[in-house]
Design an enzyme around this catalytic site. Structure first.
Site, PDB file in Angstrom:
ATOM      1  N   LYS A 187       2.231  -3.206   7.424  1.00 17.48           N
ATOM      2  CA  LYS A 187       2.519  -3.415   6.004  1.00 17.48           C
ATOM      3  C   LYS A 187       3.953  -3.013   5.675  1.00 17.48           C
ATOM      4  O   LYS A 187       4.615  -3.656   4.851  1.00 17.48           O
ATOM      5  CB  LYS A 187       1.531  -2.631   5.137  1.00 17.48           C
TER       6      LYS A 187
ATOM      7  N   TYR B 177      -1.860  -0.228  11.041  1.00 12.11           N
ATOM      8  CA  TYR B 177      -1.990  -0.946   9.768  1.00 12.11           C
ATOM      9  C   TYR B 177      -0.791  -0.690   8.866  1.00 12.11           C
ATOM     10  O   TYR B 177      -0.135  -1.625   8.393  1.00 12.11           O
ATOM     11  CB  TYR B 177      -3.282  -0.536   9.050  1.00 12.11           C
TER      12      TYR B 177
ATOM     13  N   THR C 155       0.825  -1.205   0.000  1.00 13.50           N
ATOM     14  CA  THR C 155       0.000   0.000   0.000  1.00 13.50           C
ATOM     15  C   THR C 155       0.862   1.259   0.000  1.00 13.50           C
ATOM     16  O   THR C 155       2.012   1.241   0.472  1.00 13.50           O
ATOM     17  CB  THR C 155      -0.911   0.017   1.244  1.00 13.50           C
ATOM     18  N   ASP C 156       0.296   2.362  -0.488  1.00  9.46           N
ATOM     19  CA  ASP C 156       0.998   3.644  -0.417  1.00  9.46           C
ATOM     20  C   ASP C 156       1.045   4.195   0.999  1.00  9.46           C
ATOM     21  O   ASP C 156       1.827   5.117   1.285  1.00  9.46           O
ATOM     22  CB  ASP C 156       0.351   4.675  -1.356  1.00  9.46           C
ATOM     23  N   GLU C 157       0.257   3.646   1.909  1.00 10.09           N
ATOM     24  CA  GLU C 157       0.212   4.181   3.269  1.00 10.09           C
ATOM     25  C   GLU C 157       1.519   3.985   4.030  1.00 10.09           C
ATOM     26  O   GLU C 157       1.753   4.648   5.044  1.00 10.09           O
ATOM     27  CB  GLU C 157      -0.960   3.572   4.042  1.00 10.09           C
TER      28      GLU C 157
END
Length: 356
Positions: free
Chosen positions: A162, A158, A133-135
């Site tokens: 990741k 989260y 993810t870009d997060e």
């Protein structure tokens, strides 16, 4: 016919990927733990298809992984399996560490040992693709975009979990030589998305006549990626990407959250007007922001476009219209999802209050 082991293939992105892969002539062994976000209804079109083998199980189960790899001899492993909702990670971070970190480690160890024992030609062609993810990059200001060289700065349990999984994948390549690929995507939307996420949640609540909750001032910005475009990007990376590399996947569709919600309201007003004639935008209500809410994400997908020739095929306007239409036409699917433990309530609200 190639065989792929897909983990998390009953979830939103994984399910869409599996449907597309099988339709294109790939044999898929689909491993999913069927947590709240895993849904076999998504895979119902494949119920009689011998090229889809579904196995209920966890990526943290080494015995099961070894058995599946030995029996089916996959040419590639694509890892979608993850806990993925920020609000849930605020309430219960331990589950995210268990699946996203420990589970990914177990999967990597099993795949490494399987790959090492493969014949030379098969081992050279084998790939492990990790979907992220870009997060993991944190939050942007008003300008700039995330590239593959942006330093990691995760801000939620989260995204931290990741980020840890991404680092493990990288380490297994550099330490053991495992032929890995990683994709970091922006916010996905489209058919079969569990209705705790913004777009399906707003659609469901708008149809039900409930308030539409918007965090903070509604001006948090995300780059929206239609799920079919994401699946095409993953195929491109899997088939043509350079081993050990990361590729960012974005939809070139930055929108504020309030803009997304306004668009959904307008589309629903056109397709299914309220009986009282009021616009659905009148249901919008602003609620206390989530703790640590990242202000803006934006993806620079230049590397993916220039190296592999991929580009998103859906504008946001077309993608969101298709998504609204899909949910209107598939209310039975939504209803079965909502027969479970999730009833469109806000998650993490107590922690949001405590942080205020």
């Amino acid at each position: 016919m190639p065989t792929w082991l897909v983990t998390g293939g009953a979830g939103f992105i994984g399910g869409n990927f599996v449907l597309d892969a099988v339709a294109s002539g790939v044999r898929v062994v689909n491993l999913d733990a069927l947590t709240y976000a895993g849904n076999l209804d998504t895979l119902s079109p494949l119920s009689d298809n011998s090229n889809h083998v579904f196995v209920e199980g966890d990526i943290g189960d080494r015995v099961l992984l070894d058995a599946l790899l030995a029996e089916h001899r996959p040419d590639a492993v694509i890892n979608f399996a993850a806990e993925s909702h920020v609000d849930r990670s605020i309430d219960g971070p331990a589950a995210f560490v268990q699946t996203n970190v420990v589970g990914t480690l177990v999967l990597l160890e099993a795949v490494r040992d399987y790959w090492r024992a493969m014949p030379t030609a098969a081992g050279s062609a084998f790939r492990f693709l990790h979907v992220s993810t870009d997060e993991v990059y944190g939050s942007l200001g008003n300008t700039g975009k995330f590239s593959e060289t942006t330093p990691y700065a995760p801000n939620s349990p989260y995204s931290a979990s990741k980020a840890a999984s991404d680092h493990l994948v990288r380490a297994f390549h550099h330490t053991y030589g495992l032929p890995v690929l990683t994709t970091n995507c922006s916010n996905n939307y489209g058919p079969y998305q569990f209705p705790e996420k913004l777009i399906p949640l707003v659609i469901a609540k708008a149809i039900a006549g409930e308030p539409l909750p918007i965090y903070g001032d509604g001006k948090n910005v995300r780059d929206w990626l239609y799920v079919a475009d994401h699946c095409a990007a993953i195929r491109a990376v899997l088939e043509r990407g350079r081993i050990g590399e990361t590729y960012n996947v974005g939809g070139d569709a930055e929108r504020q959250n309030i803009q997304v919600v306004d668009t959904i309201c307008r589309l629903l007003d056109e397709r299914r007007p309220r009986q009282d004639g009021k616009p659905r935008a009148s249901q919008i209500t602003y609620v206390k922001d989530r703790p640590g809410h990242d202000r803006r994400y934006a993806i620079d997908a230049t590397k993916l476009k220039s190296e592999l020739g991929w580009a998103p095929q859906h504008s946001f306007e077309q993608g969101i219209a298709d998504t609204v239409d899909w949910y209107l036409e598939n209310q039975a699917w939504v209803g079965r999802v909502l027969d479970g433990s999730y009833r469109l309530e806000r998650i993490g609200a107590g922690h949001a209050e405590a942080a205020a």
